[in-house]
Design a protein around this motif. Structure first.
Motif, PDB file in Angstrom:
ATOM      1  N   ILE A 401       0.909  -1.105  -0.043  1.00 15.41           N
ATOM      2  CA  ILE A 401       0.031   0.006   0.142  1.00 15.41           C
ATOM      3  C   ILE A 401       0.875   1.347  -0.118  1.00 15.41           C
ATOM      4  CG2 ILE A 401      -1.681   1.292   1.204  1.00 15.41           C
ATOM      5  CD1 ILE A 401      -2.589  -1.536   2.479  1.00 15.41           C
ATOM      6  N   LEU A 402       0.491   2.217  -0.827  1.00 12.00           N
ATOM      7  CA  LEU A 402       1.412   3.659  -1.069  1.00 12.00           C
ATOM      8  C   LEU A 402       0.492   4.331   0.051  1.00 12.00           C
ATOM      9  CD1 LEU A 402       3.730   4.957  -2.059  1.00 12.00           C
ATOM     10  CD2 LEU A 402       2.473   5.423  -3.929  1.00 12.00           C
ATOM     11  N   ARG A 403       1.266   4.943   0.874  1.00 15.57           N
ATOM     12  CA  ARG A 403       0.119   5.873   1.776  1.00 15.57           C
ATOM     13  C   ARG A 403       0.933   7.474   1.603  1.00 15.57           C
ATOM     14  NH1 ARG A 403      -2.290   3.016   5.485  1.00 15.57           N
ATOM     15  NH2 ARG A 403      -1.938   0.813   5.616  1.00 15.57           N
ATOM     16  N   HIS A 404      -0.172   8.110   1.896  1.00 16.25           N
ATOM     17  CA  HIS A 404       0.398   9.669   2.075  1.00 16.25           C
ATOM     18  C   HIS A 404      -0.260  10.161   3.140  1.00 16.25           C
ATOM     19  CE1 HIS A 404       1.456  13.647   0.535  1.00 16.25           C
ATOM     20  NE2 HIS A 404       0.305  14.072   0.831  1.00 16.25           N
ATOM     21  N   LYS A 405       0.622  10.972   3.881  1.00 13.63           N
ATOM     22  CA  LYS A 405       0.065  11.350   5.382  1.00 13.63           C
ATOM     23  C   LYS A 405      -0.549  10.165   6.094  1.00 13.63           C
ATOM     24  CE  LYS A 405       0.199  16.229   3.727  1.00 13.63           C
ATOM     25  NZ  LYS A 405      -0.604  17.360   3.851  1.00 13.63           N
ATOM     26  N   GLY A 406      -0.351   8.962   5.970  1.00 14.09           N
ATOM     27  CA  GLY A 406      -0.637   7.925   6.737  1.00 14.09           C
ATOM     28  C   GLY A 406      -1.848   7.273   6.048  1.00 14.09           C
ATOM     29  N   LYS A 407      -2.392   7.694   4.801  1.00 12.97           N
ATOM     30  CA  LYS A 407      -3.655   7.089   4.389  1.00 12.97           C
ATOM     31  C   LYS A 407      -3.343   6.672   2.944  1.00 12.97           C
ATOM     32  CE  LYS A 407      -6.714  10.720   6.300  1.00 12.97           C
ATOM     33  NZ  LYS A 407      -7.679  12.005   6.049  1.00 12.97           N
ATOM     34  N   PRO A 408      -4.124   5.211   2.840  1.00 13.37           N
ATOM     35  CA  PRO A 408      -3.847   4.781   1.657  1.00 13.37           C
ATOM     36  C   PRO A 408      -4.028   5.578   0.339  1.00 13.37           C
ATOM     37  CG  PRO A 408      -4.814   3.229   3.002  1.00 13.37           C
ATOM     38  CD  PRO A 408      -4.878   4.484   3.781  1.00 13.37           C
ATOM     39  N   MET A 409      -3.394   5.569  -0.675  1.00  8.69           N
ATOM     40  CA  MET A 409      -3.688   6.486  -1.927  1.00  8.69           C
ATOM     41  C   MET A 409      -4.363   5.879  -2.754  1.00  8.69           C
ATOM     42  SD  MET A 409       0.162   8.185  -2.466  1.00  8.69           S
ATOM     43  CE  MET A 409      -0.521   9.469  -3.389  1.00  8.69           C
ATOM     44  N   ALA A 410      -5.622   5.880  -3.142  1.00  4.38           N
ATOM     45  CA  ALA A 410      -6.682   5.384  -3.864  1.00  4.38           C
ATOM     46  C   ALA A 410      -6.208   5.147  -5.253  1.00  4.38           C
ATOM     47  CB  ALA A 410      -7.846   6.244  -3.661  1.00  4.38           C
ATOM     48  N   GLY A 411      -6.769   3.877  -5.925  1.00  2.00           N
ATOM     49  CA  GLY A 411      -6.393   3.560  -7.103  1.00  2.00           C
ATOM     50  C   GLY A 411      -4.867   3.183  -7.772  1.00  2.00           C
ATOM     51  N   VAL A 412      -3.995   3.090  -6.581  1.00  2.00           N
ATOM     52  CA  VAL A 412      -2.884   2.739  -6.790  1.00  2.00           C
ATOM     53  C   VAL A 412      -2.541   1.510  -6.564  1.00  2.00           C
ATOM     54  CG1 VAL A 412      -0.345   3.418  -6.046  1.00  2.00           C
ATOM     55  CG2 VAL A 412      -2.001   5.153  -6.336  1.00  2.00           C
ATOM     56  N   ASP A 413      -1.999   0.674  -7.298  1.00  2.00           N
ATOM     57  CA  ASP A 413      -1.361  -0.712  -7.348  1.00  2.00           C
ATOM     58  C   ASP A 413       0.139  -0.641  -7.307  1.00  2.00           C
ATOM     59  OD1 ASP A 413      -1.369  -3.514  -6.823  1.00  2.00           O
ATOM     60  OD2 ASP A 413      -1.407  -3.893  -9.400  1.00  2.00           O
ATOM     61  N   LEU A 414       0.651  -1.332  -6.072  1.00  2.00           N
ATOM     62  CA  LEU A 414       2.061  -1.136  -6.046  1.00  2.00           C
ATOM     63  C   LEU A 414       2.783  -2.716  -5.853  1.00  2.00           C
ATOM     64  CD1 LEU A 414       4.995   0.381  -5.700  1.00  2.00           C
ATOM     65  CD2 LEU A 414       4.343   0.528  -3.150  1.00  2.00           C
ATOM     66  N   ARG A 415       3.293  -3.315  -6.632  1.00  7.37           N
ATOM     67  CA  ARG A 415       3.910  -4.392  -6.393  1.00  7.37           C
ATOM     68  C   ARG A 415       5.681  -4.548  -6.514  1.00  7.37           C
ATOM     69  NH1 ARG A 415       0.228  -8.306  -7.728  1.00  7.37           N
ATOM     70  NH2 ARG A 415      -1.953  -7.239  -7.508  1.00  7.37           N
ATOM     71  N   VAL A 416       6.230  -5.098  -5.451  1.00  7.71           N
ATOM     72  CA  VAL A 416       7.553  -4.697  -5.160  1.00  7.71           C
ATOM     73  C   VAL A 416       8.336  -6.008  -4.616  1.00  7.71           C
ATOM     74  CG1 VAL A 416       6.868  -2.343  -4.423  1.00  7.71           C
ATOM     75  CG2 VAL A 416       7.155  -3.961  -2.472  1.00  7.71           C
ATOM     76  N   LYS A 417       9.704  -5.884  -4.685  1.00  8.46           N
ATOM     77  CA  LYS A 417      10.451  -6.893  -3.989  1.00  8.46           C
ATOM     78  C   LYS A 417      11.348  -5.743  -3.082  1.00  8.46           C
ATOM     79  CE  LYS A 417      12.359 -10.295  -2.046  1.00  8.46           C
ATOM     80  NZ  LYS A 417      12.331  -9.590  -0.610  1.00  8.46           N
ATOM     81  N   THR A 418      11.629  -5.988  -1.746  1.00  6.66           N
ATOM     82  CA  THR A 418      12.519  -5.296  -0.978  1.00  6.66           C
ATOM     83  C   THR A 418      13.600  -6.031  -0.688  1.00  6.66           C
ATOM     84  OG1 THR A 418      11.598  -5.997   0.957  1.00  6.66           O
ATOM     85  CG2 THR A 418      10.489  -4.113   0.335  1.00  6.66           C
ATOM     86  N   GLY A 419      14.704  -5.361  -0.459  1.00  6.51           N
ATOM     87  CA  GLY A 419      15.955  -5.957   0.000  1.00  6.51           C
ATOM     88  C   GLY A 419      16.565  -5.248   1.249  1.00  6.51           C
ATOM     89  N   THR A 420      17.097  -6.134   2.087  1.00  9.63           N
ATOM     90  CA  THR A 420      17.820  -5.173   3.434  1.00  9.63           C
ATOM     91  C   THR A 420      19.095  -6.148   3.807  1.00  9.63           C
ATOM     92  OG1 THR A 420      15.684  -4.623   4.038  1.00  9.63           O
ATOM     93  CG2 THR A 420      17.515  -4.519   5.869  1.00  9.63           C
ATOM     94  N   LEU A 421      20.142  -5.360   3.624  1.00 13.58           N
ATOM     95  CA  LEU A 421      21.132  -5.992   4.613  1.00 13.58           C
ATOM     96  C   LEU A 421      21.719  -4.770   5.379  1.00 13.58           C
ATOM     97  CD1 LEU A 421      23.307  -7.346   1.609  1.00 13.58           C
ATOM     98  CD2 LEU A 421      22.098  -8.552   3.359  1.00 13.58           C
ATOM     99  N   ASN A 422      22.412  -4.803   6.199  1.00 12.69           N
ATOM    100  CA  ASN A 422      22.906  -3.797   7.583  1.00 12.69           C
ATOM    101  C   ASN A 422      23.319  -2.675   6.403  1.00 12.69           C
ATOM    102  OD1 ASN A 422      22.429  -5.074   9.731  1.00 12.69           O
ATOM    103  ND2 ASN A 422      24.488  -6.001  10.033  1.00 12.69           N
ATOM    104  N   PHE A 423      22.676  -1.658   6.506  1.00  9.93           N
ATOM    105  CA  PHE A 423      23.223  -0.317   5.838  1.00  9.93           C
ATOM    106  C   PHE A 423      23.041  -0.487   4.428  1.00  9.93           C
ATOM    107  CE2 PHE A 423      25.196   0.350   9.979  1.00  9.93           C
ATOM    108  CZ  PHE A 423      24.711   1.535  10.309  1.00  9.93           C
ATOM    109  N   VAL A 424      22.170  -1.347   3.809  1.00  9.04           N
ATOM    110  CA  VAL A 424      21.898  -1.735   2.592  1.00  9.04           C
ATOM    111  C   VAL A 424      20.340  -1.660   2.584  1.00  9.04           C
ATOM    112  CG1 VAL A 424      21.803  -3.170   0.324  1.00  9.04           C
ATOM    113  CG2 VAL A 424      23.997  -2.565   1.881  1.00  9.04           C
ATOM    114  N   SER A 425      19.645  -1.015   1.495  1.00 10.12           N
ATOM    115  CA  SER A 425      18.248  -1.027   1.338  1.00 10.12           C
ATOM    116  C   SER A 425      17.731  -0.827  -0.009  1.00 10.12           C
ATOM    117  CB  SER A 425      17.486   0.167   2.459  1.00 10.12           C
ATOM    118  OG  SER A 425      16.003  -0.007   2.064  1.00 10.12           O
ATOM    119  N   SER A 426      16.929  -1.710  -0.376  1.00 12.11           N
ATOM    120  CA  SER A 426      16.699  -1.679  -2.059  1.00 12.11           C
ATOM    121  C   SER A 426      15.340  -1.854  -2.070  1.00 12.11           C
ATOM    122  CB  SER A 426      17.621  -2.647  -2.888  1.00 12.11           C
ATOM    123  OG  SER A 426      17.378  -3.825  -2.246  1.00 12.11           O
TER     124      SER A 426
END
Length: 485
Positions: A401-426
């Protein structure tokens, strides 16, 4: 219709144009007016203002692409090479789709070779794997029930664990702490994601009851060849020694508190699975010998009679779960199965070549992103996403869910893959609004700080840095939503 050659050329030309504009030679082709960048700056388009506002310590690289036209809509330092972390799994998932197909299934089988006389098998029991990453203790229980139905109560022969030649990896990345269960061994037989359950219970006298087991819904077989002892020491929290026959763990007494448990990696996965099956059968009244590991195909397997099989879910379900839960073992199994390479290095090279043929720049050293030695560019990753848009990758990615000021943004479909290592974020995937989709990639890292804390669990400052990086990533997505409206 646009040819493959023309489409690839268009994408490559578009990214090359961004690389030039990033040096101040020309403005980006954006859907909104953008100021001409300062010749001394790499800040380009709308992304530049977001990156500048956050002032995240370290490096930032991002790119936004239109999959239909191949146009680069916005970018910031798109040619900078950074570790992709678990975003690598998106490349692996697409690779598996092409090489294995949506409906591919892993198969594990239980076979008997010999004859049964008065409840005794005069021959071998053969458990043959194909590296199924979904194999669970409950599946071994079903195998034991199938064996029970044959009337076998004892074996005068062997319990063979056959890996069919699948490569054995003691670990994915040798730079991790020994207790990191997300850095498991990989083999032709993988049980419970190759994790063993370590549990401790405090005794009245101050000692501990310790168990190492492979828990299922009903049975919790204890594993004889994996041991644990408590030691009085200042550190480290966990110690580990490994031989082909035994795994010996030690734990710092002060690391244990109230009765609890945690998963630890099992580094002899074929023996781990074989002993779990042996113990389950014993609880059902069937005495089996200790397991014997067979590397490669068993030469007399054609003479065996299969009494039970376990088929995995189809590939697309496995890949979707892998991307959602970010399971490293599953990613490595998919990559090694798809490439059929004899080792991880060659398999990672095959994945890199596949990704490079579809726009990727840089190279990976594994299929999961656990190693920080992989290097990709956000521009190349966004291009890869653009190429894969019509190949089913978007359907496998996790919806957010993509949010703006804490509220879901209507009509937006977001599909993602996240990645995290210490001090690495993608973060990479697809941003869709009213049926129009854009591919994107965002890579951030503080490599200098990562080098200082490598080999430490939860180093100071990492949580705050990751939170700020995530905020930057989603601020970029909100900025980029303007290209869809």
């Amino acid at each position: 219709m646009e040819t493959t050659f023309t489409r690839r050329a268009a994408l490559g030309t578009a990214l090359a144009a961004v690389g030039s504009s990033a040096l101040g030679l020309a403005p980006l082709n954006s859907l909104r007016p953008t100021a001409r960048p300062d010749p001394s700056s790499e800040r380009v388009g709308g992304a530049a203002s977001v990156v500048r506002a956050f002032s995240l310590r370290g490096q930032v690289s991002c790119a936004l692409m239109d999959p239909e036209t191949g146009a680069v809509l916005d970018a910031y330092a798109p040619e900078m090479e950074l570790p992709p972390a678990s975003v690598t799994k998106a490349l692996t998932a697409a690779y598996g789709l092409q090489k294995l197909g949506r409906d591919f299934q892993f198969l594990t089988s239980l076979s008997l070779q010999g004859r049964v006389t008065n409840g005794t098998l005069l021959g071998d029991i053969i458990l043959t794997g194909s590296a199924d990453p979904t194999l669970h203790t409950d599946d071994l229980v079903n195998f034991a029930k199938a064996l029970q139905k044959t009337g076998v109560k004892a074996v005068k022969g062997r319990l063979l664990i056959v890996d069919n030649g699948f490569p054995y990896l003691r670990e994915i990345d040798n730079g991790q702490l020994p207790q990191a269960n997300y850095n498991p061994a990989i083999a032709g037989v993988n049980l419970n994601l190759n994790r063993v359950q370590f549990e401790w219970a405090r005794q009245a006298g101050g000692g501990y009851d310790l168990t190492m087991s492979a828990p299922g819904r009903i049975y919790r077989p204890k594993i004889p060849s994996i041991g644990m002892r408590v030691e009085e020491r200042n550190g480290p929290s966990y110690g580990y020694q490994h031989t082909p026959e035994r795994e010996q763990w030690s734990v710092q007494r002060s690391a244990l508190g109230k009765d609890a448990g945690r998963w630890l990696p099992a580094r002899n996965p074929r023996r781990y699975a074989g002993e779990a099956f042996q113990v389950i059968c014993a609880e059902m009244g069937i005495e089996l010998p200790s397991p014997t590991i067979v590397q490669g195909q068993h030469p007399e397997a054609v003479l065996a009679v299969t009494i039970a099989q376990k088929k995995s879910p189809p590939y697309h379900e496995i890949a979707k779960s892998m991307l959602k839960l970010s399971t490293n073992l599953t990613a490595e199994v998919i990559g090694l199965t798809a490439s059929r390479a004899p080792n991880l290095r060659q398999s990672a090279e095959a994945l890199s070549q596949f990704a490079q043929a579809h726009g990727m720049r840089g190279a990976v050293v594994d299929h999961s992103g656990l190693s920080d030695q992989s290097r990709l560019t956000a521009g190349g990753l966004a291009m890869f996403m653009a190429w894969q848009h019509r190949n089913g990758l978007a359907d496998l990615l996790k919806p957010k869910i993509l949010r703006h000021k804490g509220k879901p943004m209507a009509g937006v479909d977001l599909r993602v893959k996240t990645g995290t290592l210490n001090f690495v974020s993608s973060l990479s995937g697809y941003l869709t609004y009213q049926g129009k989709s854009l591919g994107f990639a965002i890579l951030t890292a503080d490599l200098a700080q990562r080098g200082k804390v490598k080999g430490r669990e939860n180093p100071p400052g990492v949580k705050g840095w990751e939170a700020r990086s995530r905020s930057l990533q989603y601020a970029l997505l909100r900025e980029w939503l303007g290209h869809l409206r």
